[in-house]
Enzyme design. Sequence first.
Site, PDB file in Angstrom:
ATOM      1  N   GLY A  31       0.804  -1.223   0.000  1.00 35.83           N
ATOM      2  CA  GLY A  31       0.000   0.000   0.000  1.00 35.83           C
ATOM      3  C   GLY A  31       0.829   1.261   0.000  1.00 35.83           C
ATOM      4  N   HIS A  34       2.388   4.286  -5.235  1.00 31.13           N
ATOM      5  CA  HIS A  34       2.935   5.373  -6.066  1.00 31.13           C
ATOM      6  C   HIS A  34       3.084   4.842  -7.483  1.00 31.13           C
ATOM      7  CE1 HIS A  34       6.588   3.088  -5.626  1.00 31.13           C
ATOM      8  NE2 HIS A  34       6.573   3.254  -4.303  1.00 31.13           N
ATOM      9  N   HIS A  37       4.352   1.209  -8.064  1.00 33.86           N
ATOM     10  CA  HIS A  37       3.328   0.161  -7.940  1.00 33.86           C
ATOM     11  C   HIS A  37       2.398   0.192  -9.154  1.00 33.86           C
ATOM     12  CE1 HIS A  37       4.152   1.225  -3.590  1.00 33.86           C
ATOM     13  NE2 HIS A  37       4.327  -0.078  -3.537  1.00 33.86           N
ATOM     14  N   ASP A 150      13.282  -3.767  -5.324  1.00 35.68           N
ATOM     15  CA  ASP A 150      13.671  -4.631  -4.198  1.00 35.68           C
ATOM     16  C   ASP A 150      14.304  -5.870  -4.823  1.00 35.68           C
ATOM     17  OD1 ASP A 150      12.262  -3.153  -1.875  1.00 35.68           O
ATOM     18  OD2 ASP A 150      10.791  -3.236  -3.486  1.00 35.68           O
ATOM     19  N   MET A 184      11.391   5.493  -6.699  1.00 33.35           N
ATOM     20  CA  MET A 184      10.164   5.778  -5.943  1.00 33.35           C
ATOM     21  C   MET A 184      10.002   4.750  -4.831  1.00 33.35           C
ATOM     22  SD  MET A 184       7.285   6.935  -8.614  1.00 33.35           S
ATOM     23  CE  MET A 184       7.572   8.375  -9.637  1.00 33.35           C
ATOM     24  N   SER A 185       9.554   5.211  -3.659  1.00 38.34           N
ATOM     25  CA  SER A 185       9.361   4.324  -2.512  1.00 38.34           C
ATOM     26  C   SER A 185       8.328   4.954  -1.593  1.00 38.34           C
ATOM     27  CB  SER A 185      10.681   4.166  -1.749  1.00 38.34           C
ATOM     28  OG  SER A 185      10.435   3.607  -0.470  1.00 38.34           O
ATOM     29  N   ARG A 187       8.492   4.988   1.413  1.00 33.62           N
ATOM     30  CA  ARG A 187       9.239   5.607   2.516  1.00 33.62           C
ATOM     31  C   ARG A 187       9.817   6.969   2.123  1.00 33.62           C
ATOM     32  NH1 ARG A 187      10.585  -0.187   3.507  1.00 33.62           N
ATOM     33  NH2 ARG A 187       9.882  -0.691   5.615  1.00 33.62           N
TER      34      ARG A 187
HETATM   35  P1  AMP Z   1       5.980  -2.581  -1.432  1.00 28.86           P
HETATM   36  O1  AMP Z   1       4.618  -1.977  -1.360  1.00 28.86           O
HETATM   37  O2  AMP Z   1       7.077  -1.638  -1.062  1.00 28.86           O
HETATM   38  O3  AMP Z   1       6.078  -3.918  -0.746  1.00 28.86           O
HETATM   39  O4  AMP Z   1       6.233  -2.886  -2.971  1.00 28.86           O
HETATM   40  C1  AMP Z   1       5.333  -3.694  -3.703  1.00 28.86           C
HETATM   41  C2  AMP Z   1       5.941  -4.002  -5.044  1.00 28.86           C
HETATM   42  O5  AMP Z   1       6.174  -2.791  -5.754  1.00 28.86           O
HETATM   43  C3  AMP Z   1       7.311  -4.699  -4.926  1.00 28.86           C
HETATM   44  O6  AMP Z   1       7.392  -5.693  -5.938  1.00 28.86           O
HETATM   45  C4  AMP Z   1       8.276  -3.575  -5.178  1.00 28.86           C
HETATM   46  O7  AMP Z   1       9.519  -3.999  -5.702  1.00 28.86           O
HETATM   47  C5  AMP Z   1       7.509  -2.766  -6.200  1.00 28.86           C
HETATM   48  N1  AMP Z   1       8.023  -1.392  -6.249  1.00 28.86           N
HETATM   49  C6  AMP Z   1       8.158  -0.540  -5.206  1.00 28.86           C
HETATM   50  N2  AMP Z   1       8.730   0.611  -5.619  1.00 28.86           N
HETATM   51  C7  AMP Z   1       8.968   0.467  -6.949  1.00 28.86           C
HETATM   52  C8  AMP Z   1       9.555   1.309  -7.948  1.00 28.86           C
HETATM   53  N3  AMP Z   1      10.019   2.519  -7.656  1.00 28.86           N
HETATM   54  N4  AMP Z   1       9.640   0.823  -9.209  1.00 28.86           N
HETATM   55  C9  AMP Z   1       9.176  -0.416  -9.516  1.00 28.86           C
HETATM   56  N5  AMP Z   1       8.616  -1.253  -8.617  1.00 28.86           N
HETATM   57  C10 AMP Z   1       8.508  -0.811  -7.352  1.00 28.86           C
END
Ligand code: AMP
Length: 283
Positions: A31, A34, A37, A150, A184-185, A187
């Site tokens: 969740g 951005h 995702h 990741d 993008m993150s 965090r």
């Molecule tokens: P998360 O919500 O951080 O667990 O991320 C969910 C999925 O989105 C994971 O497969 C992440 O690697 C992917 N993700 C997060 N940030 C990015 C990004 N900047 N570019 C591509 N994929 C992303």
Amino acid sequence: MQRTTTIAETWDLLDAARAEGKSIGLVPTMGFLHDGHASLIRASAAENDITLTTIFVNPLQFAANEDLSDYPRDIERDLVLCEASGADIVLTPSVEEMYPLPIVTTVTVDRLSEGMEGAQRPTHFAGVATVVSKLFHIGGRCRAYFGEKDYQQFAIVRRMVIDLSFPVEVVGCPIVREDNGLAMSSRNTYLSPEEFEAAGVLNRSLRSAVELAEGGERDAAVVRQHVLDMIATEPLVSAPDYVAVVDAASLEPLERLAGEVRIILAARVGKPRLLDNIGVSLP
Ligand code: AMP
């Protein structure tokens, strides 16, 4: 788009879709979505009839001292982004739905989980592998989309699928970045404007390392030091927790660069720890 909160109703929807011959794409997330995702959801929607996005902040992958309770959340905004990106079903399970009993069955992926993030966060990848296994059992036969952002997680999931014969095709998607190169993150929301700008050095240092390698440098220690030296020029960025030069499939550290190489780092910028990586193919 339909929102589900239980595993059983999600199974029902997917069984009905499969009975009609439809293919399924799965996009697991925590969740606070951005454009990174959104790119995974769009990729899934382009390649599958039905896209299931899951939003679940998985307690199992946070250690006691980590940011579970302050992990950012905005479910209403996330649902709008899911729909706009092409999701058909969004599963938002509670912790009780995912873990009705204290969990005693877990999945661990040896070796690939040991270095880098695994060395910093010893229980993290068992938490990830366990929840991803559950999500794969919820999604059933499908394509599952993971970001290369990741990278260690992506490599671990790809290996787990082979080792445990999940009926899942793991698809890696490129890292989506801000204009200054910062990956993008969720965090990034904790960065001040100055820290946000400073954090651009992480990706600049990786791109510069790739240029060095493409220019003929094959000594991993030299490439690694080059990344560290560039990051050290930016006072708002802490000394990285690690900069690793590894084989892209096995994640084993390399002394000489050859074949499919990944350079992976983690560094704290103000409050958040940020991850980034880059790939390079060498003869
Ligand atoms: P998360 O919500 O951080 O667990 O991320 C969910 C999925 O989105 C994971 O497969 C992440 O690697 C992917 N993700 C997060 N940030 C990015 C990004 N900047 N570019 C591509 N994929 C992303």
